[in-house]
Write a protein that holds these residues in place. Sequence first.
Motif, PDB file in Angstrom:
ATOM      1  N   VAL A  87       4.702   2.743   0.349  1.00 43.82           N
ATOM      2  CA  VAL A  87       4.121   4.090   0.308  1.00 43.82           C
ATOM      3  C   VAL A  87       3.257   4.256  -0.940  1.00 43.82           C
ATOM      4  CG1 VAL A  87       4.645   6.543   0.088  1.00 43.82           C
ATOM      5  CG2 VAL A  87       5.927   5.133   1.710  1.00 43.82           C
ATOM      6  N   MET A  88       3.768   3.770  -2.088  1.00 48.14           N
ATOM      7  CA  MET A  88       2.989   3.875  -3.331  1.00 48.14           C
ATOM      8  C   MET A  88       1.693   3.074  -3.241  1.00 48.14           C
ATOM      9  SD  MET A  88       5.957   3.706  -6.272  1.00 48.14           S
ATOM     10  CE  MET A  88       4.716   3.767  -7.552  1.00 48.14           C
ATOM     11  N   LEU A  89       1.765   1.886  -2.618  1.00 46.52           N
ATOM     12  CA  LEU A  89       0.551   1.090  -2.454  1.00 46.52           C
ATOM     13  C   LEU A  89      -0.450   1.813  -1.561  1.00 46.52           C
ATOM     14  CD1 LEU A  89      -1.140  -1.473  -2.741  1.00 46.52           C
ATOM     15  CD2 LEU A  89       0.161  -2.436  -0.816  1.00 46.52           C
ATOM     16  N   ALA A  90       0.068   2.402  -0.460  1.00 49.07           N
ATOM     17  CA  ALA A  90      -0.827   3.108   0.455  1.00 49.07           C
ATOM     18  C   ALA A  90      -1.520   4.275  -0.251  1.00 49.07           C
ATOM     19  CB  ALA A  90      -0.052   3.603   1.666  1.00 49.07           C
ATOM     20  N   MET A  91      -0.765   5.055  -1.038  1.00 55.66           N
ATOM     21  CA  MET A  91      -1.350   6.193  -1.740  1.00 55.66           C
ATOM     22  C   MET A  91      -2.345   5.734  -2.806  1.00 55.66           C
ATOM     23  SD  MET A  91       2.068   8.561  -2.142  1.00 55.66           S
ATOM     24  CE  MET A  91       1.205   9.732  -3.184  1.00 55.66           C
ATOM     25  N   THR A  92      -1.954   4.690  -3.557  1.00 55.71           N
ATOM     26  CA  THR A  92      -2.834   4.205  -4.627  1.00 55.71           C
ATOM     27  C   THR A  92      -4.117   3.604  -4.066  1.00 55.71           C
ATOM     28  OG1 THR A  92      -0.900   3.716  -5.989  1.00 55.71           O
ATOM     29  CG2 THR A  92      -2.987   2.679  -6.614  1.00 55.71           C
ATOM     30  N   ALA A  93      -3.979   2.782  -3.021  1.00 54.98           N
ATOM     31  CA  ALA A  93      -5.156   2.136  -2.444  1.00 54.98           C
ATOM     32  C   ALA A  93      -6.091   3.165  -1.816  1.00 54.98           C
ATOM     33  CB  ALA A  93      -4.735   1.104  -1.409  1.00 54.98           C
ATOM     34  N   ALA A  94      -5.517   4.125  -1.072  1.00 55.47           N
ATOM     35  CA  ALA A  94      -6.358   5.157  -0.448  1.00 55.47           C
ATOM     36  C   ALA A  94      -7.033   6.028  -1.507  1.00 55.47           C
ATOM     37  CB  ALA A  94      -5.520   6.013   0.491  1.00 55.47           C
TER      38      ALA A  94
END
Length: 271
Positions: A87-94
Motif C-alpha cells: 500500500v505504501m509503495l502504491a501511494m508513494t509511486a502514484a
Amino acid sequence: MQIDWRAISGPALTTATALIAIALDHHPVAVPNPAPLFVCIVALAASISGLASGLISAAIAVVASALFFVNHRATPGYDVSDLVRLVMLAMTAAGTAAITGLLRKKWIDAFAQERRHHATAERLSAALDQVDIGIVLLDSDTRAEFINRAFRDYFSLPDEKADSKPPFIALMYHGRDTGAYELPEEELGAFIARRTEMMRAGDSTPININLRDGQVLRFSCTALPDGGRMLSYTPVTDLVRHTDDPASADYYRSLRGGGERGLARHLRAAE
C-alpha cells in the motif's frame, strides 16, 4: 505507425527491473526490496513522458512488488507487513508520478509560453524596424534594451554599439561626438543635461530636435509601468511647407516647434 519510445521507456524499464529482481530472487542471492528503485523509475518516466507514463510505471511497480513478496514466507502468501508495504509503495509511486507529471506539464507550458512571447517579441521588433519613427526602449536602469533601425540610421549608431545595451547618456554622447545635432558646441552640454533630466523624470512634453542633415525629429518620452522608458523620435521635417523658401527653412522650423530659443538664434544669425 510511429512508436513513442519516450512514452514506453518508463514502463519498459520498470518491467525489466522487476523481471531481473524476481529472477535473482529465485537464486541464493540476497535481493533487497526493489521498491525505492521502482519509485525512482516512476519519477524518471513521469519526467520524460508525463503523467500517463508515470502512472503505468507505478502500476507495474506495485504488481511486480506483489509478485516479489509472494514467496518470501514459509508458505506462499502475504502477511500484514507485506500488505502495508504494498500500500505504501502504491501511494508513494502514484504520488511521485502525479507530482512529477504535473511539474513537467507546468514546465512545458511555461517553456511554450516563453517561446510564444519570444516569437511575438521578434515579430514586434521586426515590425518596429520598418517604421520611420525612431524607437528606444530603456530599462529601469536607463539602459537601452531595444533600439530600432530608424534611430540607428538617424544617429549613425553602429549595430555593435546598439546591441550592447548602452545607457541613455551614452546615446546622447554618441550623437554629440558624431555631430548629429544642429547645435553650437557650447550648447550641447546643456542640451544633453536637459534631455537626460526629462527622461529620468518621465516628462512626456515633446521637443523638436534639429539634426545636422536638415531633418527634424520630435522627441517624446513615455514612462513605463516597470520603471523603464519608451523614447520616440518622430520625423516632422515635412512641417516645413514645400512652398517655403528653402533659404528660410530654419526660420520656419523655429516657428513650428523650435520655440523661442530657435527663433532667437535665427534672428541673431540674420543680424
